[in-house]
Design an enzyme around this catalytic site. Structure first.
Site, mmCIF file in Angstrom:
data_model
loop_
_atom_site.group_PDB
_atom_site.id
_atom_site.type_symbol
_atom_site.label_atom_id
_atom_site.label_comp_id
_atom_site.label_asym_id
_atom_site.label_seq_id
_atom_site.Cartn_x
_atom_site.Cartn_y
_atom_site.Cartn_z
ATOM 1 N N ASP A 9 27.237 41.937 53.992
ATOM 2 C CA ASP A 9 27.324 42.714 52.752
ATOM 3 C C ASP A 9 28.362 43.799 52.979
ATOM 4 O O ASP A 9 28.733 44.087 54.116
ATOM 5 C CB ASP A 9 25.958 43.348 52.409
ATOM 6 C CG ASP A 9 26.019 44.168 51.127
ATOM 7 O OD1 ASP A 9 26.586 43.680 50.127
ATOM 8 O OD2 ASP A 9 25.536 45.319 51.105
ATOM 9 N N SER A 10 28.786 44.419 51.888
ATOM 10 C CA SER A 10 29.728 45.527 52.020
ATOM 11 C C SER A 10 29.063 46.732 52.684
ATOM 12 O O SER A 10 29.750 47.646 53.114
ATOM 13 C CB SER A 10 30.223 45.942 50.634
ATOM 14 O OG SER A 10 29.125 46.399 49.869
ATOM 15 N N TYR A 41 32.828 47.780 47.772
ATOM 16 C CA TYR A 41 33.769 46.698 47.469
ATOM 17 C C TYR A 41 33.981 46.587 45.941
ATOM 18 O O TYR A 41 35.002 46.102 45.490
ATOM 19 C CB TYR A 41 33.220 45.353 47.950
ATOM 20 C CG TYR A 41 33.394 45.051 49.422
ATOM 21 C CD1 TYR A 41 33.732 46.043 50.352
ATOM 22 C CD2 TYR A 41 33.210 43.749 49.896
ATOM 23 C CE1 TYR A 41 33.876 45.724 51.701
ATOM 24 C CE2 TYR A 41 33.365 43.430 51.234
ATOM 25 C CZ TYR A 41 33.690 44.418 52.132
ATOM 26 O OH TYR A 41 33.831 44.106 53.460
ATOM 27 N N CYS A 72 25.990 39.711 49.094
ATOM 28 C CA CYS A 72 26.782 40.675 48.325
ATOM 29 C C CYS A 72 27.314 39.921 47.120
ATOM 30 O O CYS A 72 27.998 38.893 47.273
ATOM 31 C CB CYS A 72 27.931 41.180 49.194
ATOM 32 S SG CYS A 72 29.098 42.244 48.324
ATOM 33 N N GLU A 151 24.277 54.082 49.459
ATOM 34 C CA GLU A 151 24.914 54.175 50.783
ATOM 35 C C GLU A 151 24.682 55.542 51.427
ATOM 36 O O GLU A 151 24.551 55.649 52.638
ATOM 37 C CB GLU A 151 26.430 53.927 50.661
ATOM 38 C CG GLU A 151 26.799 52.464 50.522
ATOM 39 C CD GLU A 151 26.546 51.633 51.779
ATOM 40 O OE1 GLU A 151 26.883 52.081 52.871
ATOM 41 O OE2 GLU A 151 26.000 50.519 51.648
ATOM 42 N N CYS A 183 23.640 43.230 41.952
ATOM 43 C CA CYS A 183 24.241 43.864 43.133
ATOM 44 C C CYS A 183 23.087 44.081 44.091
ATOM 45 O O CYS A 183 22.033 44.587 43.698
ATOM 46 C CB CYS A 183 24.879 45.195 42.768
ATOM 47 S SG CYS A 183 25.358 46.177 44.220
ATOM 48 N N HIS A 185 22.578 46.128 46.337
ATOM 49 C CA HIS A 185 22.177 47.526 46.576
ATOM 50 C C HIS A 185 21.132 47.996 45.554
ATOM 51 O O HIS A 185 20.381 48.923 45.820
ATOM 52 C CB HIS A 185 23.386 48.466 46.456
ATOM 53 C CG HIS A 185 24.283 48.503 47.663
ATOM 54 N ND1 HIS A 185 25.084 47.453 48.023
ATOM 55 C CD2 HIS A 185 24.508 49.481 48.584
ATOM 56 C CE1 HIS A 185 25.782 47.785 49.109
ATOM 57 N NE2 HIS A 185 25.444 49.011 49.469
HETATM 58 N N1 DGL Z 1 25.990 44.967 47.561
HETATM 59 C C1 DGL Z 1 27.172 44.534 46.949
HETATM 60 C C2 DGL Z 1 26.985 43.641 45.767
HETATM 61 O O1 DGL Z 1 26.010 42.990 45.723
HETATM 62 C C3 DGL Z 1 28.369 45.360 46.929
HETATM 63 C C4 DGL Z 1 28.414 46.672 46.374
HETATM 64 C C5 DGL Z 1 29.766 47.308 46.588
HETATM 65 O O2 DGL Z 1 30.219 47.348 47.741
HETATM 66 O O3 DGL Z 1 30.342 47.773 45.599
HETATM 67 O O4 DGL Z 1 27.782 43.517 44.909
#
Ligand code: DGL
Length: 265
Positions: A9-10, A41, A72, A151, A183, A185
């Protein structure tokens, strides 16, 4: 030690998928890589997301993983096809499982998709949802403020509630019965997202559905760890290993997890 399942993941978002994996596949070891240094990302260019994702996969490919989960949405939307084409191990993304879960949950097929700017602009969810339900009506909303809140470890703080609710106000005139957390997160902000949406809206995260796909592929390819295997998880981050460790301890309830800082090229 059994060969691990690689998860990328990012940043810390993919831990929401790992949480389900640890619960449902307790013998499997996880080798996690979060590119926290270059996160988010979601506000980067397509080229950057593609390049960074390939660098992460390249790193894990040298560490004998038996399967890879791109946990991600942003990386899945941009780079899944390239990763599948470049490597021999099975690769699972989070968008197809998430789209499937949202259609299964929705009776009206009116679905809100919350995601990063890059994921929303890619229209990957719209395309996948329409493959399963051609009549679906999609309400996409990018939420660029959400990932930095997670984060930085502030996801439990009450002060982020207003920020989350403010963003969700963009959906106030939309009529939908299901919202997908597009996402990885976002499940860490789920309580705020839930309270910012109408009561009848069902919230879907792709984590559980993704783990079902992992289980299926492990079974098809006979890659399950042996029953007596004791899972050993390793967490690699390009960012601050202390902050990362705190989130692993809190979110996965693991005592003294093995968290290491690494650099990507
Ligand atoms: N957790 C990631 C996603 O599912 C990335 C979030 C990011 O880095 O902007 O898109």
């Amino acid at each position: 030690m059994e060969r691990p399942i690689g998860v990328i993941d990012s940043g810390v978002g993919g831990l929401t998928v790992v949480k389900e994996m640890i619960q449902h596949l307790p013998n499997e070891s996880v080798l996690y890589l979060g590119d926290d240094e270059r996160c988010p990302y979601g506000s980067r260019t397509t080229e950057e997301v593609h390049q960074f994702t390939m660098e992460m996969v390249q790193k894990l490919a040298t560490m004998d993983i038996k399967l890879l989960v791109i946990a991600c949405n942003t990386a899945t939307a941009i780079a899944l096809e390239s990763v599948v084409a470049a490597y021999n191990f099975p690769v699972i993304g989070v968008i197809v499982p998430g789209a499937r879960a949202s259609v299964n949950s929705s009776t009206s097929h009116k679905i809100a998709v919350l995601g990063t700017t890059r994921t929303i602009q890619s229209e990957a969810y719209t395309n996948e949802i329409k493959k399963v339900a051609a009549d679906a009506l999609i309400y996409p909303l990018d939420c660029p403020e959400f990932v930095p809140l997670v984060e930085s470890g502030q996801y439990q703080s009450e002060s982020v509630k207003e920020i989350v609710h403010e963003r969700l106000r963009h959906l106030e005139h939309a009529d939908f019965d299901t919202a997908i957390l597009g996402c990885t997160h976002y499940p860490l902000l789920e309580h705020h997202i839930e309270s910012g949406l109408p009561n009848h809206v069902k919230i879907i995260s792709s984590a559980m559905e993704t783990v079902k796909d992992v289980e299926r592929v492990l079974s098809e390819r006979r890659l399950f760890a042996v029953k007596e295997a004791v899972a050993e998880h390793i967490f690699l981050t390009t960012g601050n290993s202390k902050t990362f460790k705190t989130i692993v301890e809190e979110w996965l309830a693991l005592k003294n997890p093995n968290v290491q800082h690494i650099q990507l090229p």
